[in-house]
Write a protein that holds these residues in place. Structure first.
Motif, PDB file in Angstrom:
ATOM      1  N   VAL A  13       1.002  -1.437   0.201  1.00 51.57           N
ATOM      2  CA  VAL A  13       0.375   0.222   0.022  1.00 51.57           C
ATOM      3  C   VAL A  13       1.221   0.800  -0.050  1.00 51.57           C
ATOM      4  O   VAL A  13       1.786   1.185   0.603  1.00 51.57           O
ATOM      5  CB  VAL A  13      -0.822  -0.246   1.079  1.00 51.57           C
ATOM      6  CG1 VAL A  13      -2.088   1.157   1.752  1.00 51.57           C
ATOM      7  CG2 VAL A  13      -1.849  -1.564   1.421  1.00 51.57           C
ATOM      8  N   GLU A  15       1.843   5.688   0.203  1.00 51.91           N
ATOM      9  CA  GLU A  15       1.159   6.519  -0.260  1.00 51.91           C
ATOM     10  C   GLU A  15       2.206   7.760  -0.454  1.00 51.91           C
ATOM     11  O   GLU A  15       2.968   7.474   0.615  1.00 51.91           O
ATOM     12  CB  GLU A  15       0.492   7.066   1.605  1.00 51.91           C
ATOM     13  CG  GLU A  15      -1.090   5.935   1.798  1.00 51.91           C
ATOM     14  CD  GLU A  15      -1.284   6.746   3.022  1.00 51.91           C
ATOM     15  OE1 GLU A  15      -1.029   7.470   3.673  1.00 51.91           O
ATOM     16  OE2 GLU A  15      -2.164   5.871   3.590  1.00 51.91           O
ATOM     17  N   VAL A  76      -8.353  -4.871   1.303  1.00 56.79           N
ATOM     18  CA  VAL A  76      -8.748  -3.130   1.013  1.00 56.79           C
ATOM     19  C   VAL A  76     -10.148  -2.935   0.781  1.00 56.79           C
ATOM     20  O   VAL A  76     -10.602  -4.245  -0.430  1.00 56.79           O
ATOM     21  CB  VAL A  76      -7.689  -3.332  -0.630  1.00 56.79           C
ATOM     22  CG1 VAL A  76      -8.293  -1.713  -1.028  1.00 56.79           C
ATOM     23  CG2 VAL A  76      -6.075  -4.068  -0.386  1.00 56.79           C
ATOM     24  N   CYS A 125      -6.055  -1.545   5.376  1.00 55.36           N
ATOM     25  CA  CYS A 125      -6.010  -0.218   3.884  1.00 55.36           C
ATOM     26  C   CYS A 125      -7.132   0.895   5.601  1.00 55.36           C
ATOM     27  O   CYS A 125      -8.057   0.281   5.585  1.00 55.36           O
ATOM     28  CB  CYS A 125      -5.683  -0.571   3.116  1.00 55.36           C
ATOM     29  SG  CYS A 125      -5.449  -0.766   2.034  1.00 55.36           S
ATOM     30  N   SER A 131      -5.911   5.058  -1.555  1.00 51.02           N
ATOM     31  CA  SER A 131      -4.456   3.834  -1.600  1.00 51.02           C
ATOM     32  C   SER A 131      -4.379   3.760  -3.125  1.00 51.02           C
ATOM     33  O   SER A 131      -5.207   3.531  -4.086  1.00 51.02           O
ATOM     34  CB  SER A 131      -4.896   3.004  -0.945  1.00 51.02           C
ATOM     35  OG  SER A 131      -5.372   2.919   0.611  1.00 51.02           O
ATOM     36  N   ASP A 132      -2.803   3.517  -2.832  1.00 48.40           N
ATOM     37  CA  ASP A 132      -2.175   2.582  -4.658  1.00 48.40           C
ATOM     38  C   ASP A 132      -1.910   1.275  -3.913  1.00 48.40           C
ATOM     39  O   ASP A 132      -0.943   1.637  -3.293  1.00 48.40           O
ATOM     40  CB  ASP A 132      -1.500   4.054  -5.000  1.00 48.40           C
ATOM     41  CG  ASP A 132      -1.269   5.359  -4.744  1.00 48.40           C
ATOM     42  OD1 ASP A 132      -2.968   5.254  -5.793  1.00 48.40           O
ATOM     43  OD2 ASP A 132      -1.089   6.285  -5.905  1.00 48.40           O
TER      44      ASP A 132
END
Length: 154
Positions: A13, A15, A76, A125, A131-132
């Motif tokens: 994850v 940011e 997620v 998450c 989120s990426d």
């Protein structure tokens, strides 16, 4: 409740291009929650995440689950899993759950996974955060989970 479970070599994850959470071998599960979902759905999906056999493949079948192999789990939250295209090309959510109630059920899912499994191997998450996700799908193995059909049928 819907889930897309992917067997992964790793999942991160990110940011602002910095890793804030990472798992090694295990599963990354994208979770969608609808207005029809209740705690029974949480229980069903949690057991499926831990019990679906996607590891230790031979020529005929997969033999082991996350639970059996002591792998890691990353969940997620993703409301887009509920979207469907009924007419035209615009995806729509047929029956989204109120954000507060959905967040509560998502947190119950994480709690249930932690109770049924090793809490040091369950990661999540933040609900509602952008989120990426970066991951390496192993196999590739991708499994669709849906609690409503299961609870209606059985």
């Amino acid at each position: 409740m819907r889930g897309i479970l992917q067997k992964v070599n790793y999942a991160k994850v990110l940011e602002n291009e910095s890793t804030v959470l990472e798992i090694k071998e295990g599963v990354c599960v994208f979770v969608g929650i609808s207005e029809k979902d209740v705690e029974k759905d949480v229980e069903y999906i949690a057991k499926k995440i831990l019990g679906v056999r996607v590891f230790d493949h031979d020529s005929t079948s997969w033999k082991k689950s996350v639970f059996d192999c002591k792998k890691e789990v990353l969940c997620v939250p993703q409301v887009e899993l509920l979207k469907e295209i009924k007419v035209g090309d615009q995806p729509e959510i047929p029956s989204p759950m109120a954000k507060g109630k959905a967040k509560n059920l998502y947190e119950k899912l994480i709690e249930k996974l932690s109770k049924l499994y090793d809490p040091t191997k369950v990661f999540s998450c933040e609900f509602g955060a952008k989120s990426d996700i970066s991951m390496s799908n192993d196999g590739p193995v991708t499994i669709f989970l849906e609690s409503q059909k299961a609870t209606i049928i059985g």
